[in-house]
Design a protein around this motif. Sequence first.
Motif, PDB file in Angstrom:
ATOM      1  N   VAL A   1      25.630  46.193  12.495  1.00 42.60           N
ATOM      2  CA  VAL A   1      25.485  46.358  13.940  1.00 42.60           C
ATOM      3  C   VAL A   1      26.668  45.748  14.686  1.00 42.60           C
ATOM      4  CG1 VAL A   1      24.117  45.676  15.950  1.00 42.60           C
ATOM      5  CG2 VAL A   1      22.987  46.554  13.917  1.00 42.60           C
TER       6      VAL A   1
ATOM      7  N   ASP B   1      15.464  46.760  18.002  1.00 47.19           N
ATOM      8  CA  ASP B   1      15.842  46.994  16.605  1.00 47.19           C
ATOM      9  C   ASP B   1      17.187  47.713  16.603  1.00 47.19           C
ATOM     10  OD1 ASP B   1      16.191  47.785  14.027  1.00 47.19           O
ATOM     11  OD2 ASP B   1      14.227  48.754  13.812  1.00 47.19           O
ATOM     12  N   GLU B   2      18.248  46.925  16.573  1.00 43.97           N
ATOM     13  CA  GLU B   2      19.584  47.515  16.660  1.00 43.97           C
ATOM     14  C   GLU B   2      20.021  48.153  15.343  1.00 43.97           C
ATOM     15  OE1 GLU B   2      22.500  45.681  19.356  1.00 43.97           O
ATOM     16  OE2 GLU B   2      21.304  43.868  19.135  1.00 43.97           O
ATOM     17  N   THR B   3      19.449  47.678  14.240  1.00 45.98           N
ATOM     18  CA  THR B   3      19.820  48.247  12.940  1.00 45.98           C
ATOM     19  C   THR B   3      19.384  49.699  12.854  1.00 45.98           C
ATOM     20  OG1 THR B   3      19.612  46.075  11.962  1.00 45.98           O
ATOM     21  CG2 THR B   3      19.571  47.938  10.454  1.00 45.98           C
TER      22      THR B   3
ATOM     23  N   ALA C   1      18.799  51.622  15.342  1.00 43.28           N
ATOM     24  CA  ALA C   1      19.585  52.373  16.328  1.00 43.28           C
ATOM     25  C   ALA C   1      20.906  52.837  15.729  1.00 43.28           C
ATOM     26  CB  ALA C   1      19.835  51.517  17.568  1.00 43.28           C
ATOM     27  N   ALA C   2      21.520  52.004  14.894  1.00 40.49           N
ATOM     28  CA  ALA C   2      22.814  52.355  14.314  1.00 40.49           C
ATOM     29  C   ALA C   2      22.680  53.210  13.050  1.00 40.49           C
ATOM     30  CB  ALA C   2      23.606  51.094  14.009  1.00 40.49           C
ATOM     31  N   ARG C   3      21.591  52.986  12.274  1.00 42.78           N
ATOM     32  CA  ARG C   3      21.427  53.759  11.035  1.00 42.78           C
ATOM     33  C   ARG C   3      20.972  55.184  11.311  1.00 42.78           C
ATOM     34  NH1 ARG C   3      18.419  49.493   7.000  1.00 42.78           N
ATOM     35  NH2 ARG C   3      20.295  48.388   6.365  1.00 42.78           N
TER      36      ARG C   3
ATOM     37  N   PRO D   1      20.934  57.170  14.480  1.00 37.17           N
ATOM     38  CA  PRO D   1      21.203  57.214  15.920  1.00 37.17           C
ATOM     39  C   PRO D   1      20.413  58.309  16.641  1.00 37.17           C
ATOM     40  CG  PRO D   1      23.250  57.295  14.627  1.00 37.17           C
ATOM     41  CD  PRO D   1      22.124  57.468  13.675  1.00 37.17           C
ATOM     42  N   VAL D   2      19.736  57.917  17.723  1.00 34.49           N
ATOM     43  CA  VAL D   2      19.103  58.880  18.644  1.00 34.49           C
ATOM     44  C   VAL D   2      19.870  58.735  19.950  1.00 34.49           C
ATOM     45  CG1 VAL D   2      16.984  59.513  19.862  1.00 34.49           C
ATOM     46  CG2 VAL D   2      16.869  58.599  17.531  1.00 34.49           C
ATOM     47  N   LEU D   3      20.739  59.697  20.236  1.00 32.88           N
ATOM     48  CA  LEU D   3      21.704  59.517  21.322  1.00 32.88           C
ATOM     49  C   LEU D   3      21.465  60.436  22.509  1.00 32.88           C
ATOM     50  CD1 LEU D   3      24.860  59.212  19.026  1.00 32.88           C
ATOM     51  CD2 LEU D   3      23.333  57.392  19.793  1.00 32.88           C
ATOM     52  N   ILE D   4      20.546  61.379  22.353  1.00 36.08           N
ATOM     53  CA  ILE D   4      20.182  62.227  23.498  1.00 36.08           C
ATOM     54  C   ILE D   4      18.684  62.504  23.479  1.00 36.08           C
ATOM     55  CG2 ILE D   4      22.421  63.368  23.744  1.00 36.08           C
ATOM     56  CD1 ILE D   4      21.194  65.802  22.314  1.00 36.08           C
TER      57      ILE D   4
ATOM     58  N   PHE E   1      21.913  57.001  28.973  1.00 36.92           N
ATOM     59  CA  PHE E   1      21.261  57.889  27.997  1.00 36.92           C
ATOM     60  C   PHE E   1      20.962  59.243  28.644  1.00 36.92           C
ATOM     61  CE2 PHE E   1      17.566  59.432  25.557  1.00 36.92           C
ATOM     62  CZ  PHE E   1      18.047  59.304  24.264  1.00 36.92           C
TER      63      PHE E   1
ATOM     64  N   SER F   1      22.626  62.863  27.652  1.00 32.51           N
ATOM     65  CA  SER F   1      21.775  64.030  27.376  1.00 32.51           C
ATOM     66  C   SER F   1      22.193  65.206  28.249  1.00 32.51           C
ATOM     67  CB  SER F   1      20.305  63.685  27.644  1.00 32.51           C
ATOM     68  OG  SER F   1      19.919  62.560  26.897  1.00 32.51           O
TER      69      SER F   1
ATOM     70  N   VAL G   1      25.187  54.940  24.071  1.00 29.86           N
ATOM     71  CA  VAL G   1      23.856  54.346  24.186  1.00 29.86           C
ATOM     72  C   VAL G   1      22.907  55.099  23.260  1.00 29.86           C
ATOM     73  CG1 VAL G   1      21.879  54.029  25.734  1.00 29.86           C
ATOM     74  CG2 VAL G   1      24.197  53.500  26.526  1.00 29.86           C
TER      75      VAL G   1
ATOM     76  N   THR H   1      13.471  50.896  19.286  1.00 30.56           N
ATOM     77  CA  THR H   1      12.235  50.257  19.765  1.00 30.56           C
ATOM     78  C   THR H   1      12.438  48.746  19.797  1.00 30.56           C
ATOM     79  OG1 THR H   1      11.475  50.269  17.492  1.00 30.56           O
ATOM     80  CG2 THR H   1      10.596  51.983  18.916  1.00 30.56           C
TER      81      THR H   1
ATOM     82  N   THR I   1      25.078  51.284  20.971  1.00 32.39           N
ATOM     83  CA  THR I   1      24.995  51.396  19.517  1.00 32.39           C
ATOM     84  C   THR I   1      26.297  51.949  18.941  1.00 32.39           C
ATOM     85  OG1 THR I   1      23.572  52.122  17.711  1.00 32.39           O
ATOM     86  CG2 THR I   1      23.957  53.710  19.466  1.00 32.39           C
TER      87      THR I   1
END
Lengths: 126, 466, 440
Positions: free
Chosen positions: A63, B452-454, B456-458, B460-463, C114, C118, C296, C300, C311
């Motif tokens: 991260v 949970d940044e891990t 987020a990086a593993r 990625p949901v960016l839109i 975000f 989008s 971005v 959760t 990110t």
Amino acid sequence: MSKILEGVKYSPTHEWVKIEGNVAIIGVSDFAQEEMGDITYVDLPEEGDKLVAGEEFGALESVKASSDLIAPVSGTVIEVNTALEDEPEKVNEDAFAAWIIKVELSDTSDLDDLLDAAAYKALIEK
Amino acid sequence: MKYYDKLVFELSQPGRTAFSLPENRFPSAGKLPSALCRGEAPSLPQVSEPDVVRHYTNLSQMNFGVDSGFYPLGSCTMKYNPKINEEVASLPGFAGLHPLMGEKSATGAVKVYEELEKELAEITGMDRFTFAPCAGAHGELTGLMIMRQYHLSRGDSGRTKVIVPDSAHGTNPASAAVCGLEVVQVKSLENGRIDVEALKPLLDSSVAGIMMTNPNTLGLFETQIKTIAELVHGVGGLLYYDGANMNPLMGVVRPGDMGFDIMHLNLHKTFSTPHGGGGPGSGPVGVKAYLAPCLKEIKVSGFQGNFAVMLRALAYLLSLGKQHIREVGQYSTLNANYIKECLKDVYLLPIEGVCKHEFVFDGLINDGAKEGVPGASTLDVAKRLLDYGFHAPTIYFPLLFHQALMIEPTETESKETMDAFISVMRKIAAEAAEDPALLHDAPHNTPITRPDETTAARNPVLIHPQ
Amino acid sequence: MARSPYIPHTDADISAMLEKIGVKDLDALYSDVPQEFLRKEPCDLPDALSEQEIREYFACLAAQNANLKVFVGQGAYDHYTPSVIPYLTSRSEFITAYTPYQCEISQGTLRYIFEYQSMICRLTGLDISNASLYDGATAAAEAMMMLIACTRKKTTVLLSEALLPQVREVVKTYAKFHGVKIGFIPADGGETSLDALKEALHSGEVAGAIVPSVNRFGIVENHEGFAQALHDAGALLVEYCDPSALAVVKSPAEWDADIAVGDGQPLGLPLSYGGPYVGFMAVKKDHMRKMPGRIVGQTTDKEGRRVFVLTLQAREQHIRREKATSNICSNESLMALWATIYLSLMGPEGLVKLNEICSDGAHYLKEELLKTGLFEDLFPAKPFLKEFVLKTSVEGLQAKLEKAGFFAALPTEEGYVSFCVTEKRSKEETDLLVKAVKEA
């Protein structure tokens, strides 16, 4: 306490090297994955890339950090563990099982510069 | 702050609209040929104007700004943003001005540039400025281009290296690399200053220049600057000044007098223009007269740069004038030293002595670590501060210290605000010594807890999915 | 004398603080600075102004700018700004916030970024957008560097000559210092030439090409075959777009582009003599890791709530330092918010209608100008929206129109004159412009 596998060689930049004939299987040490924390991405080279010992061939990302992968040997990449693209956490789970690349050696004398398990243990305990 | 969970897309209802357009009184020109037409209109939200206003108002209420409270963010100079500046920036006579209008139609705007250049030159000791760069990093890149252009214009094409101290802002090496320069790092001494002896062997005819900030990122004045300037100039290199830390020098010291040839300023730090949640900024670059011809050959943004930011900066300078400019430097330095002295018995101060506008602690003196319980880290302290209504300091930078906690109060904070901050910092230190676990879970009173940044990086949901 | 209104210190505060620090006066705080560098004289600046005087000072300067009706685009468009936008964006929680590194107290900023990402993806049809860049020209320059990073070992990037001159100049400047060769694709008959592109690809050195979706002549380009030609040569297609026009013209994804860039200024951002604007960039998923700038992402928190964070930071300069693809360290966040609110207000229907009004107005103006007999239509068969160029026999037309209160007929590098009509220009104003042209 980091796991150190016997029977493989180590580079001072924390890659492990397992020799099978003329092929070197390369990964990162358990110590390296511990230092990085949760690995989020492995930047892999491509098959056919030429590696030069001491030069970077990819990177590990967490991260908040990025760490270059340094080629412990020179040669040509013949296989890449593409499973790590989707599951970088495998490196955290078992750094010795999660090999990164296989390299056909171009110069076996590179191996002389690598450390054995005992020397590597001494290095990381320093 | 309350948690609000909507995205604007989730308010959308087919057929709902918020636009208000004049009636089309022109004859119809017909449609584009179908080969050039988009298949279907983009799936933008379909909402009403009240929906929009309430949604973004709700979003704003999950944000902390300088107007909400103290923002001791090292290296970022989060000073008060005067409100008259905003009024000036939105004057229709400026806001409606097209960037390609000739100077004769934009006389007022041209005067803004001229006056701002004159005042910045006086403050910094530089001669000419370009206002094209839109941010500090953009200014750095522009400054390095000027440096290379200068050497190239003299046929001196072998200067490919730039020296950067190990304490430098991360943008310094990145800007150098983008500019095609090789970065050579010079290490710092125990006292936090550049190691002049380590610098000497790096200097030769392949050096384009050195990038420095003074005071450096530890908030310490580079006392050897005169020697460094002589050494670098001696091998034909130039000195670049990263203006991120200009605040304590306002009205007191000029980079141009210390031997710097090129510098950028962050108008959004030193000159009070708002950070806007990450931009727009403005990073004008100043040079000594002999480099002025190089300015013309380098075009780094579409038009004249972020003009509305310059309006704000000039309004600020006019309010300071010759009477108040020195107060900025002096009181920002006073505030930083005050906080440092009030906390150094509980937080580890690695380098003693007077600092400038900011300073760095290396974590807690007693982090509360016990058998089986890890101590409170700098991250924990930062997160706990949020619970008490303060923004966190800059953490884990500079890289010289493992638990770096970098505090910059700026001159616009009162003693009462700082005393409140000091007392909370002391309370957190006591909490850490007592029960570090409480800090590991902080913050407790914010709209959300640690993310949970891990994941987020593993993954990625960016839109937002359509 | 009173201190600056922005400085809260009283004399008593100062004494107490100096005492705590253990120094005798403010000058002692600079004892580490060599004497020769300390200013002896006060700054040679004007006397401090009161707020009232500052207001008058700028009102006076603003009045010195000519109040012209804008009939020019060329990269900056005089679209209307709904009043909701400045109202919301000036909320202090948005405007006085820093970069959202402390996500627990920055969910407002993170959420609108975000949403912005989008919306940019929905406009361009591509998969991933960053949190914004400085402006359109620098976004194109970042795309140029990204092409080199994505294609390894390629040395050249092609630029269409139909791109705006400021975009070409900025890309050229970055390329010169970054060590990238630039080739140009000519614009035959007002459009980027596919034949010339194919020709240039023979070298095998090309990493990609940047071409305009709607070009500087106002022409909506046909990019059939562009992506195929580039991809066959192992190169990538970058579309430079006007995001407002994307509501009606084929999207970058529909042309199979790999990267889309452009300037978000047409999304209701004021002209402001050139800035701040906002650059955008969207890419296909494969190139996500090479994309510059902040991003971005959704995740959760400990209690399972949906939250947003910065990110993929390991790509960025503060971690990669000299190995980062780009040195960019900020975005134009507030201007991205500006564009996001604009797009929310306009919606799909509003944006399509807006394009219709502008296009009808521009077609009307062009017809009326041609009727005067003073102009020649160079590209009569080419489709356009709000902007067009003509050849004219009138000398110094721009200056003459300026005297009549119009900013119009801006000369292009070839000596054509450029016009643009937005929804802010009424039919009456357009007729008055034509009348002024006749009298010029």
